[in-house]
Design a protein around this motif. Structure first.
Motif, PDB file in Angstrom:
ATOM      1  N   SER A 117       0.827  -1.412  -0.036  1.00  0.00           N
ATOM      2  CA  SER A 117      -0.033   0.056  -0.178  1.00  0.00           C
ATOM      3  C   SER A 117       0.771   1.330   0.079  1.00  0.00           C
ATOM      4  O   SER A 117       0.656   2.187  -0.864  1.00  0.00           O
ATOM      5  N   LEU A 118       2.057   1.301   0.716  1.00  0.00           N
ATOM      6  CA  LEU A 118       2.981   2.709   0.767  1.00  0.00           C
ATOM      7  C   LEU A 118       3.458   2.647  -0.719  1.00  0.00           C
ATOM      8  O   LEU A 118       3.742   3.726  -1.122  1.00  0.00           O
ATOM      9  N   ALA A 119       3.789   1.604  -1.347  1.00  0.00           N
ATOM     10  CA  ALA A 119       4.371   1.526  -2.815  1.00  0.00           C
ATOM     11  C   ALA A 119       3.397   2.309  -3.726  1.00  0.00           C
ATOM     12  O   ALA A 119       3.720   2.927  -4.426  1.00  0.00           O
ATOM     13  N   GLN A 120       2.107   1.655  -3.517  1.00  0.00           N
ATOM     14  CA  GLN A 120       1.127   2.245  -4.593  1.00  0.00           C
ATOM     15  C   GLN A 120       0.752   3.811  -4.114  1.00  0.00           C
ATOM     16  O   GLN A 120       0.643   4.749  -5.137  1.00  0.00           O
ATOM     17  N   ARG A 121       0.729   4.264  -3.003  1.00  0.00           N
ATOM     18  CA  ARG A 121       0.763   5.603  -2.650  1.00  0.00           C
ATOM     19  C   ARG A 121       1.768   6.449  -3.065  1.00  0.00           C
ATOM     20  O   ARG A 121       1.711   7.500  -3.466  1.00  0.00           O
ATOM     21  N   ALA A 122       3.197   5.806  -3.037  1.00  0.00           N
ATOM     22  CA  ALA A 122       4.388   6.776  -3.443  1.00  0.00           C
ATOM     23  C   ALA A 122       4.089   6.613  -4.734  1.00  0.00           C
ATOM     24  O   ALA A 122       4.559   7.666  -5.244  1.00  0.00           O
ATOM     25  N   ALA A 123       3.581   5.794  -5.805  1.00  0.00           N
ATOM     26  CA  ALA A 123       3.820   5.894  -7.149  1.00  0.00           C
ATOM     27  C   ALA A 123       2.467   7.206  -7.426  1.00  0.00           C
ATOM     28  O   ALA A 123       2.811   7.864  -8.486  1.00  0.00           O
ATOM     29  N   VAL A 124       1.563   7.299  -6.578  1.00  0.00           N
ATOM     30  CA  VAL A 124       0.736   8.346  -6.776  1.00  0.00           C
ATOM     31  C   VAL A 124       1.288   9.867  -6.524  1.00  0.00           C
ATOM     32  O   VAL A 124       1.055  10.672  -7.219  1.00  0.00           O
ATOM     33  N   LEU A 125       1.808   9.748  -5.410  1.00  0.00           N
ATOM     34  CA  LEU A 125       2.602  10.975  -5.138  1.00  0.00           C
ATOM     35  C   LEU A 125       3.538  11.355  -5.790  1.00  0.00           C
ATOM     36  O   LEU A 125       3.712  12.461  -6.149  1.00  0.00           O
ATOM     37  N   ILE A 126       4.317  10.572  -6.624  1.00  0.00           N
ATOM     38  CA  ILE A 126       5.273  11.000  -7.434  1.00  0.00           C
ATOM     39  C   ILE A 126       4.875  11.407  -8.774  1.00  0.00           C
ATOM     40  O   ILE A 126       5.280  12.048  -9.316  1.00  0.00           O
TER      41      ILE A 126
END
Length: 245
Positions: A204-213
């Protein structure tokens, strides 16, 4: 900065920096039974917080005097207020965060291995507690000591049941003490569940990081696309319409 302002800031610094007696704090820590290494670490952290608050106070006071030269007398007051606010902010109690799930899973694996090898429950719990730190370790050590003294499992695991990190372990230990089931199997299942939870959290953190990037990239490329691709077309169409009219 005038000489009066500099003198006022120096006086304010002397008032806020004046530390307490280190020997007095050392005696109080010794009376409380605090280890020397832990006391030294706490003293260094307190000293860093103190000087950081002083730097904040002096910076705010200096900026106030620099931008308002006519309010020289208010500079020390502003510096003292800023120092007190920074000191309160840095010294506020912080809620301790939960332990790392992977560290807990490793500790539960160690506990399960010790129990499967035939080690007594108090000794196995103490061995598993050595892999942890903070309040989790203290709760497990307390449970191991009470179990070794022959206390009732409901009483021994009371402190561990109040912590989110060890509440499931305490519930399982209480249940196995009443039913006689094997605790090692339940502890192993806890470790597997913790690793699954850690994996889901990492995904979930990796998916959130992709959205934030992608957000900064969109903020950079969208204006460029509008300026270089859409705006010239709109301006050309507007010029054509104006010339025809």
């Amino acid at each position: 900065m005038t000489a009066q302002a500099l003198a006022a800031l120096v006086l304010a610094t002397a008032l806020v920096v004046a530390p307490g007696s280190p020997s007095t704090r050392r005696r109080l820590s010794a009376l409380q039974g605090q280890p020397r290494a832990e006391h030294d670490a706490d003293a260094r952290a307190a000293l860093r917080r103190r000087w950081l608050a002083v730097v904040v106070g002096l910076s705010v006071g200096g900026c106030f005097i620099a931008f308002a030269p006519g309010s020289v007398l208010l500079g020390p007051v502003v510096a003292a207020v800023a120092w007190y606010g920074a000191r309160w902010w840095l010294s506020r109690p912080v809620t301790p965060s939960e332990a790392d799930p992977l560290v807990l899973a490793a500790a539960w694996d160690m506990l399960a291995a010790c129990l499967k090898s035939g080690m007594p429950v108090p000794v196995a719990v103490r061995v598993a507690a050595e892999r942890l730190s903070g309040r989790t370790r203290a709760a497990l050590v307390e449970a191991a000591d009470l179990l070794a003294l022959g206390a009732d499992p409901a009483v021994a695991w009371r402190s561990a049941a109040d912590l989110p990190e060890t509440t499931r372990l305490a519930r399982a230990a209480r249940g196995t003490a009443r039913s006689g089931a094997a605790l090692a199997h339940l502890v192993h299942e806890l470790a597997v569940a913790l690793r699954a939870t850690a994996t889901e959290r990492a995904e979930s953190l990796a998916q959130r990081a992709a959205v934030l990037i992608s957000a900064p990239l969109g903020a950079c490329f969208l204006p460029a696309f509008l300026c270089l691709g859409v705006a010239p077309v709109v301006v050309g169409l507007a010029n054509g319409l104006l010339t025809t009219w």
